[in-house]
Design an enzyme around this catalytic site. Structure first.
Site, PDB file in Angstrom:
ATOM      1  N   ASP A  19      79.097 -18.221  10.266  1.00  0.00           N
ATOM      2  CA  ASP A  19      79.408 -18.012   8.845  1.00  0.00           C
ATOM      3  C   ASP A  19      79.242 -19.291   8.009  1.00  0.00           C
ATOM      4  O   ASP A  19      80.163 -19.694   7.275  1.00  0.00           O
ATOM      5  CB  ASP A  19      80.867 -17.525   8.683  1.00  0.00           C
ATOM      6  CG  ASP A  19      81.194 -16.325   9.562  1.00  0.00           C
ATOM      7  OD1 ASP A  19      80.309 -15.480   9.777  1.00  0.00           O
ATOM      8  OD2 ASP A  19      82.352 -16.239  10.036  1.00  0.00           O
ATOM      9  N   GLU A 226      79.251  -7.185   3.799  1.00  0.00           N
ATOM     10  CA  GLU A 226      80.129  -8.374   3.787  1.00  0.00           C
ATOM     11  C   GLU A 226      79.281  -9.613   3.522  1.00  0.00           C
ATOM     12  O   GLU A 226      78.068  -9.534   3.361  1.00  0.00           O
ATOM     13  CB  GLU A 226      80.874  -8.517   5.122  1.00  0.00           C
ATOM     14  CG  GLU A 226      79.961  -8.745   6.313  1.00  0.00           C
ATOM     15  CD  GLU A 226      80.699  -8.760   7.648  1.00  0.00           C
ATOM     16  OE1 GLU A 226      81.925  -8.574   7.695  1.00  0.00           O
ATOM     17  OE2 GLU A 226      80.020  -8.975   8.677  1.00  0.00           O
TER      18      GLU A 226
HETATM   19  O1  FUB Z   1      83.408 -14.488  11.425  1.00  0.00           O
HETATM   20  C1  FUB Z   1      84.203 -13.357  11.159  1.00  0.00           C
HETATM   21  C2  FUB Z   1      83.462 -12.370  10.304  1.00  0.00           C
HETATM   22  O2  FUB Z   1      82.243 -12.019  10.939  1.00  0.00           O
HETATM   23  C3  FUB Z   1      83.030 -12.893   8.972  1.00  0.00           C
HETATM   24  O3  FUB Z   1      84.057 -12.981   8.045  1.00  0.00           O
HETATM   25  C4  FUB Z   1      81.966 -11.909   8.642  1.00  0.00           C
HETATM   26  O4  FUB Z   1      81.167 -12.235   7.565  1.00  0.00           O
HETATM   27  C5  FUB Z   1      81.235 -11.839   9.954  1.00  0.00           C
HETATM   28  O5  FUB Z   1      80.295 -12.866  10.098  1.00  0.00           O
END
Ligand code: FUB
Length: 327
Positions: A19, A226
């Site tokens: 991320d 997301e």
């Molecule tokens: O790393 C945890 C979660 O996985 C992140 O918040 C999302 O974007 C995904 O990459």
């Protein structure tokens, strides 16, 4: 680490990272990643396998330089409101202060977004005692416009709980829209001058097709899942994000930071591992995509590694699609 970083290779290998939110601060690229734990975990749709407890800040002094791990910048135990799962963070600089924005589950198991401050881009960061009032869900991304206004974008489906906030209140049984209804968009709120609170209630961003019709929830190749990121190029705002279940990074363009955004296409094809998450940054005369995959762990969803590659625009402002495994 003293080895020079190479495109499409892990920028560090001594810890698992994911991320990546990249920014240029003090003449270097600083990367704010999640710090994946070296745990054997079974993956589920709630994201329980992502059980991170702290953040490390990384920096690179340009292509070919080594990546420096500045060590622990913030730990869960120092955040009074947070119980677990320190997911994807981001950072910003204003008022001679560096701000680290980060999501975590609070003591009621609800994802909230907190902020911590420091005097160096490398940390350490001191958290505010409570989460940002009115914040919820995950994946904060800070964007500062040329007019000085700062915005926080956020939101993620499934484990990120965005569906549970459709009424404006948290509803543990809340579900997403039907396949033929408009998809949920990311949220945006302008930040106050001190960068510690929302100036307004978060608004939902609309993502539409070329005809102005909303992207539908069943359109999993294009709908928001997301990992929002906003950058500006030639006066336009580019919102890029993960499509989750179809594992791509895609983007949409607007002439306003709050949208509506018109869907344009794909930036990054699926990577090894379930999640994909990125940021886009200009450094000197080049643009870079920072992203992650699970190649360092041989494919474990929860043990990822940050990489980067050059990002190129076409003359009409569209972005060239990147397949990181093809040279
Ligand atoms: O790393 C945890 C979660 O996985 C992140 O918040 C999302 O974007 C995904 O990459």
């Amino acid at each position: 680490m003293t080895k020079p970083v190479q495109p499409n290779e892990p920028i560090v290998t001594h810890i698992y990272t994911a991320d990546p939110s990249a920014h240029v601060f003090e003449g270097k690229i600083y990367i704010y990643p999640s710090h994946d734990q070296d745990h054997e975990m079974v993956s589920n749709d709630n994201g329980d396998q992502y059980d991170m407890e702290d953040y490390h800040v990384l920096s690179i002094d340009g292509e070919g330089a080594p990546c420096v791990d500045h060590g622990e910048a913030l730990h869960l135990k120092d955040v009074p409101w947070a119980k677990q799962q320190m997911w994807a963070p981001d950072a910003a600089f204003k008022n001679d202060t560096y701000y680290l924005y980060f999501p975590a589950r609070d003591h009621d198991d609800i994802f909230r977004i907190g902020v911590a401050t420091g005097s160096s881009p490398a940390g350490p960061f001191k958290p505010e005692p409570n989460y940002i009032p009115g914040s919820f869900s995950i994946d904060p991304a800070a964007f500062q416009d040329d007019d000085g206004k700062a915005y926080l974008y956020f939101g993620g489906l499934w484990g990120g709980q965005l569906e549970k906030w459709r009424t404006g209140q948290f509803n543990d049984n809340g579900e997403g829209p039907a396949a033929d209804e408009p998809a949920l968009g990311p949220k945006v709120a302008e930040l106050t001058e001190d960068m510690l609170s929302f100036k307004e209630a978060p608004a939902e961003i609309s993502i539409v097709d070329d005809n102005g019709n909303p992207i539908l929830a069943g359109d999993e190749e294009r709908r928001y899942f997301e990992g929002p990121w906003v950058h500006k190029y030639n006066g336009l705002y580019y919102l890029s994000y993960s499509t989750g279940t179809t594992h791509s990074i895609v983007y949409a363009v607007s002439d306003s930071p709050k949208g509506p955004y018109v869907f344009k296409g794909k930036i990054l094809t699926p990577v090894v591992g379930w999640t994909t998450h990125h940021s886009i940054v200009q450094f000197k005369d080049k643009w870079y995509l920072f992203y992650h995959d699970s190649s360092l762990s041989g494919g474990a969803d929860n043990k990822r590694c940050v990489k980067f590659t050059e990002l190129k625009y076409n003359e009409d402002g569209t972005i060239q699609t990147i397949d990181p495994y093809k040279s």
